[in-house]
Design an enzyme around this catalytic site. Structure first.
Site, PDB file in Angstrom:
ATOM      1  N   ASP A  66       0.800  -1.078  -0.144  1.00 53.88           N
ATOM      2  CA  ASP A  66       0.292   0.151  -0.232  1.00 53.88           C
ATOM      3  C   ASP A  66       0.633   1.467  -0.539  1.00 53.88           C
ATOM      4  O   ASP A  66       1.800   1.576   0.977  1.00 53.88           O
ATOM      5  CB  ASP A  66      -0.322  -0.123   1.151  1.00 53.88           C
ATOM      6  CG  ASP A  66      -1.782   1.694   1.353  1.00 53.88           C
ATOM      7  OD1 ASP A  66      -2.174   1.263   0.447  1.00 53.88           O
ATOM      8  OD2 ASP A  66      -1.858   1.621   2.139  1.00 53.88           O
ATOM      9  N   THR A  99      -3.401   5.233  -4.081  1.00 50.21           N
ATOM     10  CA  THR A  99      -2.247   5.602  -3.379  1.00 50.21           C
ATOM     11  C   THR A  99      -0.952   5.621  -3.837  1.00 50.21           C
ATOM     12  O   THR A  99       0.091   6.677  -3.732  1.00 50.21           O
ATOM     13  CB  THR A  99      -1.665   5.206  -1.834  1.00 50.21           C
ATOM     14  OG1 THR A  99      -1.792   3.782  -1.838  1.00 50.21           O
ATOM     15  CG2 THR A  99      -3.133   5.525  -0.993  1.00 50.21           C
ATOM     16  N   THR A 100      -0.757   4.449  -4.234  1.00 50.06           N
ATOM     17  CA  THR A 100       0.727   4.133  -5.296  1.00 50.06           C
ATOM     18  C   THR A 100       0.335   4.759  -6.678  1.00 50.06           C
ATOM     19  O   THR A 100       1.632   5.139  -6.862  1.00 50.06           O
ATOM     20  CB  THR A 100       0.903   2.524  -5.420  1.00 50.06           C
ATOM     21  OG1 THR A 100       0.853   1.822  -4.352  1.00 50.06           O
ATOM     22  CG2 THR A 100       2.375   2.138  -5.984  1.00 50.06           C
ATOM     23  N   ASP A 400      -9.623   0.015   1.966  1.00 52.97           N
ATOM     24  CA  ASP A 400      -8.895   0.235   0.946  1.00 52.97           C
ATOM     25  C   ASP A 400     -10.305   0.707   0.342  1.00 52.97           C
ATOM     26  O   ASP A 400     -11.001   0.958  -0.667  1.00 52.97           O
ATOM     27  CB  ASP A 400      -7.580  -0.255   0.068  1.00 52.97           C
ATOM     28  CG  ASP A 400      -6.440   0.601   0.607  1.00 52.97           C
ATOM     29  OD1 ASP A 400      -6.363   1.273   1.498  1.00 52.97           O
ATOM     30  OD2 ASP A 400      -5.230   0.330  -0.141  1.00 52.97           O
TER      31      ASP A 400
END
Length: 533
Positions: A66, A99-100, A400
């Site tokens: 994550d 988020t990546t 998530d």
């Protein structure tokens, strides 16, 4: 005299020339630092992405892919690189997923900026142009999206599964996705979809068992076991009281010592203590309460041994040490108010439930309250895992998935995944670059090329040839196949919508807008001044 005047005229020119190189160096240094952060987590993008093992300063190890978690625990020193860490955190708060990819997009855009700056374009011109590109990209995304309905459970589950597929627990996505969907739908108030609060969903981590044993509980779960040895472990038709006072002998406010010199006085002290506690317990019995939740006390024991003995006798199940921050959640769920003094301990301040029981789960024991009457919009999830690393990653992945469903509740539209939206944006922005003139044309082109980093990284992480894959993907989109994307499982370009790889529109929109905002901030910086105090 003439030559002398000439030399005086040259001096200021040299001075300005010397100063010009500093902003360029600072910009370059910022771009390099931020790119380094982006490259560090680039390998963990997508369903075939690698995981990172993070060792904390205290020796604790965690494994995750994550983006927000990796960057939060990375020791980043450069101020510009810290901006990317903040960017990832902002995406985590806004959308919860992606988020990546937001950091990878930011890294690619910075690389594009570097090339444009080398061509001699002004940073402000690039910055303004990128803002226009971002607005255009959001329009393209909105155009591509398909609206959904909240009662269409299957569609919501598909999006949650896509989010879970890139995690360690991808094998269990068929179990975790429906749990995430049901939990978010339960806490959503009709008419207040924008205010979905994930704090109303309590995820409890329990070591033991496997991820498959994760369950959704329509009620309350306390991680501590019930106090008392002879107390009942199962109560039907429970009357529950939540108290914030202690059932133990009162203490002085300050550190005072009471010296007792003879046995008669000692007996009197014990007798008083006994009658004081008995009075409280009688009041509890009179109100008809048979399940007592006691807030944790820092000054003394919340329930003394003597009080526990009396409560066992009146067949009352006691849960001690309810954390102060959990009180709000408990009140919301039970639809009651905490009772702060004995005078208010009356039958109307209690709440009712069908069943309160102590259940064993792995090595732990829980107190579970189900069938609560007029229960608030809250829900609990017991997350299980065979070891600490798997358990923590399962809880993060579940968070998530919950965020993805929350995004769909807020903005009811979804788009396909698998690199398809990025390629579509790249193609349409490249076409738009032909229609604009001047600096904008260069910037549009650079922005379009930068977006191709997502499909290229997806292909790279899956072990495919990135150049061939992206070229093929571009070709398919140019022929009008808007839903063509990289199918990582088959290692080919297929219609990704048929594979049920979908994601919320909000995730993609926020990743483009937040990445562009961060890039603009980095571009505008031309000097770093340190504060020496």
């Amino acid at each position: 005299m003439a030559p002398k005047a000439k030399t005086v005229g040259i001096k200021p020119k040299a001075q300005t020339f010397k100063d010009k190189s500093k902003p360029t160096d600072v910009r370059l240094s910022n771009i390099q630092a931020a790119k380094a952060v982006s490259d560090a987590i680039r390998t963990s993008l997508g369903p075939r992405g690698m995981d990172k093992m993070i060792q904390a300063a205290n020796g604790e190890v965690s494994i995750t892919n994550d983006g927000a978690t990796i960057l939060k625990q990375m020791n980043v020193l450069h101020p510009a690189a810290k901006m990317l860490v903040e960017l990832s955190r902002a995406q985590d708060v806004e959308a919860g997923d992606g988020t990546t990819s937001v950091v990878v997009i930011a890294g690619a855009l910075l690389e594009a900026c570097e090339k444009l700056l080398q061509k001699g374009l002004h940073p402000t011109a690039i910055s303004d142009s990128f803002q226009r590109c971002s607005n255009k990209a959001v329009e393209i995304l909105t155009e591509m999206s398909t609206p959904i309905e909240l009662n269409d459970r299957e569609t919501l589950i598909k999006s949650a599964s896509t989010s879970l597929n890139s995690k360690v627990v991808s094998q269990q996505s068929s179990l975790l996705a429906p749990i995430a969907v049901d939990a978010v739908i339960k806490v959503t108030e009709p008419g207040k979809e924008n205010a979905v609060d994930l704090k109303n969903i309590k995820v409890i981590q329990s070591l033991g068992g496997t991820v498959e044993d994760t369950e959704l509980v329509q009620g309350l779960v306390f991680t501590s076991r019930s106090a008392g040895t002879n107390a009942p472990k199962r109560i039907e038709k429970a009357k529950i009281g939540l108290i914030q006072f202690c059932i133990s002998a009162p203490k002085t406010d300050m550190d005072h010592n009471v010296i007792v010199s003879d046995y008669a006085a000692m007996d009197r002290v014990l007798k008083e203590e006994r009658s004081y506690i008995l009075n409280i317990v009688k009041q509890i019995k009179k109100a008809g309460c048979n399940v007592l939740l006691v807030q944790k006390s820092i000054l003394r024991d919340a329930v003394s041994d003597l009080a526990q003995h009396f409560l066992d006798k009146i067949k009352c199940l006691v849960v001690k040490d309810v954390e102060r921050e959990d009180i709000e959640f408990v009140c919301k769920t039970l639809h009651c108010r905490p009772i702060a003094s004995l005078d208010h301990f009356t039958a109307e301040n209690l709440s009712s439930a069908d069943l309160v029981e102590e259940v064993a789960s792995g090595t732990n024991k829980f107190v579970k309250i189900t069938g609560i009457q007029n229960m608030g919009r809250t829900i609990s999830i017991i997350c299980r895992g065979s070891n600490k690393l798997v358990l923590e990653e399962a809880a993060r992945s579940l968070h998530d998935a919950l965020c993805v469903v929350r995004c769909l509740v807020r903005k009811r539209a979804q788009i396909v995944g698998g690199g398809a939206p990025e390629i579509e944006m790249a193609l349409q922005l490249a076409a738009a670059a032909q229609t604009v003139e001047g600096v904008d044309a260069y910037c549009y082109r650079a922005f379009a090329d930068a977006l191709e980093v997502i499909p290229s990284t997806l292909a790279e992480n899956a072990g495919l040839n990135p150049i061939a894959t992206v070229t093929e993907l571009r070709n398919r989109h140019a022929q009008g196949e808007k839903t063509a994307g990289i199918n990582v499982r088959k290692g080919a370009i297929t219609d990704i919508l048929a594979e049920n790889v979908v994601q919320p529109l909000l995730v993609s929109i926020s990743s483009i807008t937040l990445a562009t905002e961060t890039i603009r901030s980095i571009l505008k910086i031309d000097d770093i001044v340190s504060d020496h105090k």
